[in-house]
Scaffold this active site. Sequence first.
Site, short mmCIF file in Angstrom:
data_model
loop_
_atom_site.label_atom_id
_atom_site.label_comp_id
_atom_site.label_asym_id
_atom_site.label_seq_id
_atom_site.Cartn_x
_atom_site.Cartn_y
_atom_site.Cartn_z
CD GLN A 1 -12.95 -0.82 0.87
OE1 GLN A 1 -12.80 0.40 0.73
NE2 GLN A 1 -13.68 -1.35 1.84
N GLY B 1 0.82 -1.21 0.00
CA GLY B 1 0.00 0.00 0.00
C GLY B 1 0.85 1.26 0.00
CE1 TYR C 1 -10.89 -0.50 6.38
CE2 TYR C 1 -11.39 0.16 8.64
CZ TYR C 1 -10.52 0.11 7.58
OH TYR C 1 -9.27 0.66 7.70
CB ALA D 1 -2.12 -3.77 1.08
CD GLU E 1 -14.69 2.18 11.98
OE1 GLU E 1 -15.66 1.47 12.29
OE2 GLU E 1 -14.76 3.41 11.83
CB SER F 1 -8.94 -0.02 11.92
OG SER F 1 -9.98 0.93 11.99
#
Length: 334
Positions: free
Chosen positions: A83, A11, A149, A81, A127, A125
């Site tokens: 989405q 990424g 995600y 890397a 999240e 993350s």
Amino acid sequence: MNQEKVALISGVGGQDGSYMAEWLISRGYKVFGLTRDAELIKTQNIQHLGEQLVLKHSTYELDSIITILNDIQPDEIYNFAGQSFVSRSWSSVEETIHSQGVIVTRFLEAIVATNEQIKFINASSSEIFDPNSQSRLSEKSLVKPYNPYGCAKLLGHTMVDAYRIAKNIHAVNAILFPHESPRRNKNFAFKKIIDAAVKIKMGSNEKLILGSLEVKRDWGYAPSYVEAMHRLAFIEDPANICLCTGQTHSVRDIVEAAFSMLDLDWGAHVMSDPSLLRAYEPHSICGNPEAALEKIGWKSAIDFHLMVKLMIDFEMQSYHSNEKGYSSELPHFC
């Protein structure tokens, strides 16, 4: 003479990957960037690095990663890397799980197959956590993601934990809270606000349409977070660390700060559209930065208002030069 260290960044063309490439190059590393596209034209984030950054093509299949590790023999791998849009993860569930979970596992498998001394730093993350927590989120907080995600990130996160424990490798998660910079994708709220404010200052009649203005997040500055991730490669007792500021600001705060710095009345240009909200949008998310300070001696170096100013200054300069070139210099760190 010390042997030149080698790092591999997946990424590398994104916000975090490009800053990491600069950071490591400035410290004498030989840096390789991983890309799926063999004919990649370097993005504006990394084009200034020229031959200092060597791009390697990979399908991200296990055999491909093993071949590259055997070829370049990295000391460290930094994984950015995948989405990266929370909202898009609902329409790209399999892609998100694959890129944020399966590929992480392949990196770990490749390390075990080639050289267990390689240090692996994974971009996890906030999240992954239960957003309904009433306290600041820390490394010990309940994990309970509310979107694909977060679920995908949690898969990669827990695989890193499993390999660290079972295979005794230096594999850690940098649990990243939202972090911004001039290189942030314009579809993210913070950058969207900055870009719109500058365009309006330059004469645009467009309206800035946002979801809730009251959503609060713990926003930090990306280049500073990259420094922290590098420190994680040398943490004595490998562990997951939250990278955050410990403070929250609302979307309204960003709007008010940006428009005020440009001497604009934001109320005349900004509209709220509830349809832009996520399927589930937590009101406030804040991290606890104590472990980062204690274990790697790091704290966020750039405060909220300075971050807004840096991003505005960059966009103003870009507008006047009619270019989107990026400086090869990292911002100064405390």
